[in-house]
Design a protein around this motif. Structure first.
Motif, PDB file in Angstrom:
ATOM      1  N   SER A 174      25.436  -3.621  13.221  1.00  0.00           N
ATOM      2  CA  SER A 174      26.405  -3.155  14.208  1.00  0.00           C
ATOM      3  C   SER A 174      27.425  -4.196  14.638  1.00  0.00           C
ATOM      4  O   SER A 174      28.361  -3.870  15.372  1.00  0.00           O
ATOM      5  CB  SER A 174      25.667  -2.648  15.453  1.00  0.00           C
ATOM      6  OG  SER A 174      24.887  -3.694  16.024  1.00  0.00           O
ATOM      7  N   THR A 175      27.291  -5.448  14.234  1.00  0.00           N
ATOM      8  CA  THR A 175      28.153  -6.504  14.760  1.00  0.00           C
ATOM      9  C   THR A 175      29.631  -6.204  14.560  1.00  0.00           C
ATOM     10  O   THR A 175      30.436  -6.308  15.498  1.00  0.00           O
ATOM     11  CB  THR A 175      27.807  -7.855  14.117  1.00  0.00           C
ATOM     12  OG1 THR A 175      26.440  -8.165  14.403  1.00  0.00           O
ATOM     13  CG2 THR A 175      28.693  -8.954  14.666  1.00  0.00           C
ATOM     14  N   SER A 176      30.033  -5.845  13.344  1.00  0.00           N
ATOM     15  CA  SER A 176      31.443  -5.605  13.055  1.00  0.00           C
ATOM     16  C   SER A 176      32.019  -4.508  13.937  1.00  0.00           C
ATOM     17  O   SER A 176      33.117  -4.652  14.494  1.00  0.00           O
ATOM     18  CB  SER A 176      31.607  -5.231  11.577  1.00  0.00           C
ATOM     19  OG  SER A 176      32.959  -4.960  11.278  1.00  0.00           O
TER      20      SER A 176
ATOM     21  N   MET B 284      30.878  -3.452  16.858  1.00  0.00           N
ATOM     22  CA  MET B 284      30.849  -3.813  18.273  1.00  0.00           C
ATOM     23  C   MET B 284      31.964  -4.761  18.660  1.00  0.00           C
ATOM     24  O   MET B 284      32.569  -4.625  19.732  1.00  0.00           O
ATOM     25  CB  MET B 284      29.489  -4.400  18.630  1.00  0.00           C
ATOM     26  CG  MET B 284      28.370  -3.363  18.596  1.00  0.00           C
ATOM     27  SD  MET B 284      26.815  -4.018  19.196  1.00  0.00           S
ATOM     28  CE  MET B 284      27.222  -4.349  20.908  1.00  0.00           C
ATOM     29  N   VAL B 285      32.277  -5.729  17.817  1.00  0.00           N
ATOM     30  CA  VAL B 285      33.352  -6.652  18.166  1.00  0.00           C
ATOM     31  C   VAL B 285      34.721  -5.982  18.113  1.00  0.00           C
ATOM     32  O   VAL B 285      35.705  -6.521  18.628  1.00  0.00           O
ATOM     33  CB  VAL B 285      33.345  -7.914  17.257  1.00  0.00           C
ATOM     34  CG1 VAL B 285      32.072  -8.702  17.437  1.00  0.00           C
ATOM     35  CG2 VAL B 285      33.549  -7.538  15.792  1.00  0.00           C
ATOM     36  N   GLN B 286      34.777  -4.791  17.514  1.00  0.00           N
ATOM     37  CA  GLN B 286      36.013  -4.008  17.520  1.00  0.00           C
ATOM     38  C   GLN B 286      36.071  -3.039  18.695  1.00  0.00           C
ATOM     39  O   GLN B 286      36.992  -2.243  18.807  1.00  0.00           O
ATOM     40  CB  GLN B 286      36.137  -3.234  16.209  1.00  0.00           C
ATOM     41  CG  GLN B 286      36.327  -4.130  14.986  1.00  0.00           C
ATOM     42  CD  GLN B 286      36.344  -3.359  13.689  1.00  0.00           C
ATOM     43  OE1 GLN B 286      36.783  -2.206  13.647  1.00  0.00           O
ATOM     44  NE2 GLN B 286      35.880  -3.980  12.619  1.00  0.00           N
ATOM     45  N   GLY B 287      35.039  -3.105  19.554  1.00  0.00           N
ATOM     46  CA  GLY B 287      35.043  -2.282  20.748  1.00  0.00           C
ATOM     47  C   GLY B 287      34.223  -1.014  20.657  1.00  0.00           C
ATOM     48  O   GLY B 287      34.150  -0.243  21.626  1.00  0.00           O
TER      49      GLY B 287
ATOM     50  N   TRP C  55      30.696   1.268  20.275  1.00  0.00           N
ATOM     51  CA  TRP C  55      29.358   1.206  20.880  1.00  0.00           C
ATOM     52  C   TRP C  55      28.480   2.247  20.168  1.00  0.00           C
ATOM     53  O   TRP C  55      28.157   3.293  20.705  1.00  0.00           O
ATOM     54  CB  TRP C  55      29.448   1.499  22.380  1.00  0.00           C
ATOM     55  CG  TRP C  55      28.220   1.116  23.160  1.00  0.00           C
ATOM     56  CD1 TRP C  55      27.275   1.970  23.654  1.00  0.00           C
ATOM     57  CD2 TRP C  55      27.812  -0.192  23.535  1.00  0.00           C
ATOM     58  NE1 TRP C  55      26.296   1.282  24.325  1.00  0.00           N
ATOM     59  CE2 TRP C  55      26.605  -0.059  24.270  1.00  0.00           C
ATOM     60  CE3 TRP C  55      28.343  -1.468  23.331  1.00  0.00           C
ATOM     61  CZ2 TRP C  55      25.924  -1.164  24.790  1.00  0.00           C
ATOM     62  CZ3 TRP C  55      27.674  -2.545  23.862  1.00  0.00           C
ATOM     63  CH2 TRP C  55      26.477  -2.387  24.574  1.00  0.00           C
TER      64      TRP C  55
END
Length: 312
Positions: free
Chosen positions: A120-122, A124-127, A129
């Motif tokens: 999920s990191t990519s 999540m850092v794009q906003g 959830w």
């Protein structure tokens, strides 16, 4: 003084221990430079390799004094065993040195792939959830299916059982009444194992019989929510078939540590495949296992050369 060539990475302390009795050439660049390697072994009594150095008829012909091949690990598909035997060259793998490292890798893969939340990191850092999309599964109560049930698979089984996983295995070479089967469901056929396992982990060598063992047909036998782990040998899995199964969501995920071609070529069929984790043939290599395997291999090579010296 005998000479030993080390062509791939090794614990430096173990390598240094050989310098007390031998002339040691320790150069990890040799695995990439075949011409330099062949020149280096011209007067070598022993060579220490991992999985990338090809010990074949060409190398044996270039090393007329060679008496022993020390293998930093257990896989032997890069070593021509028949040619070594014909030349009287002893091959010494480091059996048992990396069992715990590989077992931990497989269990980690099972946890990562079953839970599915760690991709999920990519997003999540794009906003984003993506909580609902990443509700995964526990390993507790699931079935780990081991293809091959040798020493490393048995270590993996013990760790899986500690996590309340059910363990099943297929190994036609282990006798039915072997004590190792205690607490493990034995499957007569590979297909039967694949149909019931939630996590499939491979623990077999690469041979003519096992090449592409996990192919289109085998993958079709697996549950669509099952996951696959290969920390054994590249070539056992048909990579194109696996990529298709993952892209078409006929398999939930996979983690591969070994490949048909290492390093992976540009434009690999595995590029961009969803649900796939790739690692660079590192499952059996930790700081601890590297020290164990390196010292074991140094001792093996030293012992063979000492025995050869006594016989002359």
């Amino acid at each position: 003084m005998g000479k030993i060539v080390i062509s791939e990475f090794m614990d430096e302390q173990a390598a240094d221990s050989l310098k007390e009795c031998f002339d040691v050439t320790f150069n990890v660049d040799l695995v990439e430079d075949r011409e330099a390697l062949l020149a280096a072994v011209a007067d070598a009594d022993g060579i220490i390799v991992r999985n990338r150095t090809q010990v074949n008829t060409e190398l044996l012909a270039a090393a007329p004094r060679l008496k022993v091949v020390g293998r930093l690990g257990v896989g032997l598909d890069n070593i021509d065993l028949k040619a070594c035997e014909a030349r009287g060259v002893v091959v010494k793998p480091a059996i048992g040195g990396n069992g715990s490292s590989v077992a931990e890798y497989v269990i980690t893969a099972a946890l990562l792939l079953r839970r599915a939340a760690y991709f999920s990191t990519s997003a999540m850092v794009q906003g984003d959830w993506p909580r609902q999309a990443l509700i995964g599964r526990e390993v507790s109560g699931s079935t780990l299916g081991l293809v091959g049930f040798g020493a490393i698979a048995q270590e993996t089984a013990r760790r899986a059982q500690a996590l309340d996983m059910q363990v099943a295995a297929h190994d036609p070479y282990l006798p039915h009444d072997a004590p190792e089967w205690a607490g493990v469901k034995r499957h007569e056929s590979l297909n039967s194992l694949l149909q019931t396992a939630d996590v499939v982990s491979l623990h077999i060598p690469l041979t003519d019989a096992t090449r592409h063992l996990i192919d289109v047909t085998a993958l079709a036998s697996m549950k669509p929510d099952a996951v696959l782990v290969n920390a054994a040998r590249g070539g056992i899995v048909d990579e194109a078939a696996l990529a298709s199964a993952l892209r078409e969501e006929r398999l939930a995920g996979a983690m591969l540590d070994v490949f048909e071609q290492e390093p992976l070529p540009a434009g690999s069929v595995l590029d961009g495949v969803p649900g796939l984790i790739l690692t660079p043939h590192i499952a059996g290599v930790t700081e601890e296992s590297n020290a164990r395997i390196s010292q074991m291999t140094a001792d093996n090579v030293r012992d063979v050369l000492a025995q050869a010296e006594e016989m002359t």
